[in-house]
Every structure is written in C-alpha cells, then in structure tokens.
Design an enzyme around this catalytic site. Sequence first.
Site, PDB file in Angstrom:
ATOM      1  N   GLU A  26       0.896  -1.172   0.000  1.00  0.00           N
ATOM      2  CA  GLU A  26       0.000   0.000   0.000  1.00  0.00           C
ATOM      3  C   GLU A  26       0.919   1.202   0.000  1.00  0.00           C
ATOM      4  OE1 GLU A  26      -1.100   3.238   1.629  1.00  0.00           O
ATOM      5  OE2 GLU A  26      -1.685   2.056   3.383  1.00  0.00           O
ATOM      6  N   CYS A  31      -2.194   8.486   3.860  1.00  0.00           N
ATOM      7  CA  CYS A  31      -2.107   7.883   2.531  1.00  0.00           C
ATOM      8  C   CYS A  31      -3.395   8.071   1.744  1.00  0.00           C
ATOM      9  CB  CYS A  31      -1.771   6.395   2.647  1.00  0.00           C
ATOM     10  SG  CYS A  31      -2.938   5.458   3.657  1.00  0.00           S
TER      11      CYS A  31
END
Length: 678
Positions: free
Chosen positions: A258, A297
């Site tokens: 990720e 993120c």
Amino acid sequence: MSLLEVSSFAAGQWIAPGAGAREIENAVTGATMARAGNDALDVAAMLEFARTKGGPALRAMSFHQRAKMLKALGKHLSQHKQALYDLSFNTGATAKDHFIDVDGGIGTLMVFASKGRRELPDGHVYMDGNVEQLSRSGQFIGHHICTPLLGVAVHINAFNFPVWGMLEKLAPTLLAGVPAIVKPATATCYVTELAVKLMLDSGLLPEGALQFVAGGLGDMLDRLTCQDAVSFTGSADTALKLRSNPHLLQQSVRFVAEQDSLNASILGPDAVPGTPEFDLFIKEVHREMTVKAGQKCTAIRRIMAPEAQVAAVIEALGARLGDTTIGDPRAEATRMGALVSNSQKRDVLAKAALIGNEAERVFGDPENFEVTGAEADKGAFLTPMLFHCADPDKAQRVHDTEAFGPVSTVMGYRDMAHAVELANRGGGSLALSVITHDPAVAREVAVGAGAFHGRIYINDRVSMKESTGHGSPLPHLVHGGPGRAGGGEEMGGVRGVMHYMQRTSVQGSPAMVSAIGNRWIPGTPEVEAPAHPFTRSFDELAIGETIHAGPRVITLEDIEHFAEFTGDTFYAHMNEEAAARNPFFPGRVAHGYLLLSFAAGLFVEPNEGPVLANTGLDGLRFMKPVVAGDALHVRLTVKQKTRRTEDYGEVRWHVTLTNQDGEAVAEYELLTMNAYSA
C-alpha cells in the site's frame, strides 16, 4: 533529559538499541528525544522463533479462539490508550489525530474479532465457496479450503499511523493463525513499541505470535520462504526496491503493498454554493488537508470542481484553512499539529515546489505563518498550502507528485467525463470521493473511474451525518488500490484474512471432504440419531446426525385452507386452468411455505429442551412442484456447529423434503440456537 531507548522484541527478549541505532527527533520541538535500532539483531532466530513457537500455538487455536483473543487485546489496549495518546503528542499529532490512530486501530481489532466469530467456522479449516460436483452421481466432489501459511508475516509500516498501521495488518494475520514480526518506521516507532509492550504484557498472546523490530530488518527478507508473507506500507520507491528483491521473487513470497496515492475528490455539478453538498465538500477537503497535518495515505491531493465553481471553492476553502490554528498539539485550541520531522517538512516543501511549477499557490505561505504554543523554526510545522492548476490537461507534476503533507491542488473540469479522466490521471489511487446528490453523477464516476481507484466514497445530504469521511479506511472493506497505489488489498473483512492463508482445492468423496471441513456434505453417510436431535444438547449432537420423518399426504383441502388462512391466493394454488397454462406447474400446486410448515410439524420435538430458538433459514429453494395427493418426507441432518456465547451455540441443519418417489422437492438450511450440556 535522557533519551528514550526504543528496544526490539526478538525471540522472546527485549533488546536495547546498539550498533547502527538512529536518533529520533520530537516533531514539536525538533530536539532529539529517542534512539532506536540494532544491527546485531539475530533475524534468523526471530524467524525460527515465530515458525516453531508462534505458528504452532496460533494454529492450535480455532478461528473463534483467535477472534476472542483479538477482542481481549482490543479491550486491554482501550484500558491503556491514554498512555498511547500522551506519547503520540511527540509525533506532532493532535488529540483528534490520536483518535484516528489509536482508537481506530483498536476498533479494527474489534471488527476482525466480530467477523471472525460470525463469518469464520469454530474450527481450523475455512471452506471457501460451494461444493463442486465432479461426477454424475455426486460421489466425487471438489471444494476449496483455506489453511494458515506455515511461516511468518513481516509487516513493514509507515510513520504516520504507528498504532493503526500495525493493528490493521496484525488483526487479520493473527486471525488467520500466522505469527507476525512488526517493523514500524523509525520516526514514530516509540509509539508502536508501547502498544506492543502493552499487548505482550497482557499475557493474551501465545509465545512467538508477535515480535517487534525498532530500526532495520537486516537480511530478514533474504531468509523468507514461500510460506511467509510481506505486507508493506510506504513510498512507491521503497516498495519497488523491496518487491524487486531477487530472493522474494525466486521464492514467490507473498508481497502486499500500500503505497503512494494521488487521491482525488470531485465536486458534482449539482453541488453549487448554497447546497449542503458544497458545504460538505469544503469540510471534507479541509479535514483531509489538516488531519495528521495531511500525512495520510488517503488524503485528498487533487480537488476537481466544475470550471464555474473553481473560484468559489478556492474562496471557501481558503477561508476555512485561514481559521485553522497551527501549534502545539497538546493545546486544546490547536487544529493542526506538526509534521513528523523536519526532514519530512523539507521533503514536502520540495514536492510542493514541483507542483508550484504548474500551479499557482492561492493559499499558504510556508515562509510566513503563525504557530501557537511552540517555536515554528524548531518544530516541523508547516502551513496548509492550496494550489490552483489552470490547465490540468497539460500538467504532469500535479498528477504524479505527492507532497505527503498539507498540500492539495484545485483544478476545473468541463464535464463529468473530463472529471473522471483527470481523476484517473493519478495512475491508481487508494481513494476517490464524489460529493453529489445526483445518482447519475455517482454512477458515471463509479463506472468510469472504478478501475483506477481502490475505494470510491460517495456522500451527500442523506449520508453526511453518518459517513466516516473520505480518508477513513474501514476494516469491513478492502484498503488498497491499483497501479501507483501498489496493487494490493488489506483488511476487507475475511478477504484480508485470506492473504495469510493458502487456498487449496481438495477432491474426493463427500465423506472425505466433509471430514476435512468438519461440515456435513450431502452424499456423506448419515449417522443415526440415538434420540430425537432436538432433545440433545449442542455438545451431544454429532455432525451428520440424521432423522427421517413422514410421510404426510398433501390434500386439496390443505392447500385451500392455507390459501384462505394466509391470504396467499396466488392463481397457481387456486385456479386449475390458469395453473396448467404455467410452464412450471402441472396444475394446482401446494404453497412452498405450506411445505415448510408441514416439514417443521414432522421433525419438531414440541417439548422444552436444549433448542432455544429458530433464528432463520438459508439457501431455500423449491425444486419440484407438489400437488394434492403427494406424500411429503423430511430428512433433518446436523450440518455444522458453531459456538456463539458461553451459554449456547448455533446448529446449522440440512433439511431435504422429498415426495413419495424420493424426488427432492425442497431444500434449505435451518439455523437454531442450542444450549450446551449442563
């Protein structure tokens, strides 16, 4: 003031920093506050400890036992979360930021604990999907099963969420029955260390289930096998370096990433100033720019608005950003704290300068902004910066440069197709949001942009009070995204657990497959019940235990009485000529629900006993019509047992209804709650 020594927990021992240790700065003061790392860690011993101690201990537990362990860990951390809050202030995070990190992480543990109890079996093998019949008679079948990897999961986490970042990976890993070695980013590893100590001190984890590395991993990745897994969160550059490790490629080690993400938010054309959606859009963007100082993120990096509304968006967002107090995160009035370090601040400024080559800065001067309660020139403080890109079609840096801080760029779009095109220019993101009250707009965005984004968040006046926000990954849903975002998926409920298990197809007779999954499958020999199963406790019932009941002859009077009594006078039950014209029926037929009622009357034991409640039916289907004169027979078989509470468990019964010729007319699964033995 002495430095905080951040230790590693390796092979059952806490090991203090040593050779190769790095200094860690306080984000608020800029002063060195801790040191972490030890190049002398015996990584081979850590892997062996996990594989020989932690793995067998976890695999000996059932899914439900592991789920109960997760719940207990969540409760234990909740009792000590104030200590985590207090330490986290040093990362530059505010009290609201702590809630996302600490409480969000604990909440993730709890969700996986709940899903483990509700969606996974009270056993050791997960039966994935349905039986595949591989032969005409059904005596050779196939099924997919999932069993834990026999190795270790190595978790490499980013600096921005030292608690949630660990727990969102740890929860599905432990639930799968796989031990973990956690390696957080050094900048905030002292917070993760405390969370790990709390969990280890609780005594809830088996020996070897959890180890912790403060600092570097050494050559650990070069020692992994096909039974191990790596889960990474961080930059795309680091992910590429790790993913390209020749040993990982040679061993086909599972690698989940990720990474960088140029997330976008689209203001729908219907969401003009004065609408609830416009106000919601400004609120969402402001929150994503300022929470964790933009170090998320999933934060919104690109803002798409109809060309006619760009000026209004800049004005409204600028006003809201202007009211945001920047300063000491411990102060109640502070709305945005510091970046994690001065090094990170320099990186954000460098990336913002690249964006500034293609866009005009319309809010925020990094050389001139106010900081309250702290020294701006020492801490890693930075003002939010809003850019406007007048020509997003020609821009490049705006769509490929992520300034991992409070930086975002507004751009105009001509129509929805253009908005989708701009959103997809990011090359793959974790999250895309669209704020609109128009379902047609939501559908166009989902269909056009779905392939480029891991999650699409749609919000409007209806859902705004209950929604969790653009930047909030939820444990129920997958967290990840294609392309630039890494191509991985984390969490997603049981889907996330499967990352740490091997899916294997098994073939054999129904009896063999039934024994593997501890679940009765049609075709498996039946076990004659020694007494009526409704008189036997949960513990006494055996998988495959069966009774047969019947016959009961269906009469025309039964059909007509049921129709009049219930009001279900559908023509197929009451009109011979109309029913005969229906291609599915030979004439008037019995109601499906009449058959279920008669079936219950045939197999139910009426007296008080261990059966506490009927909680529902699954998989009901009617296979052949029943007409007046047919004789109904019932087979009731114990299919599966699942413990639910300390007092009772769920029994899943397989029920088959047949006619006088042995032809199946209906089939379903009955769910009851049964008491345990006294």
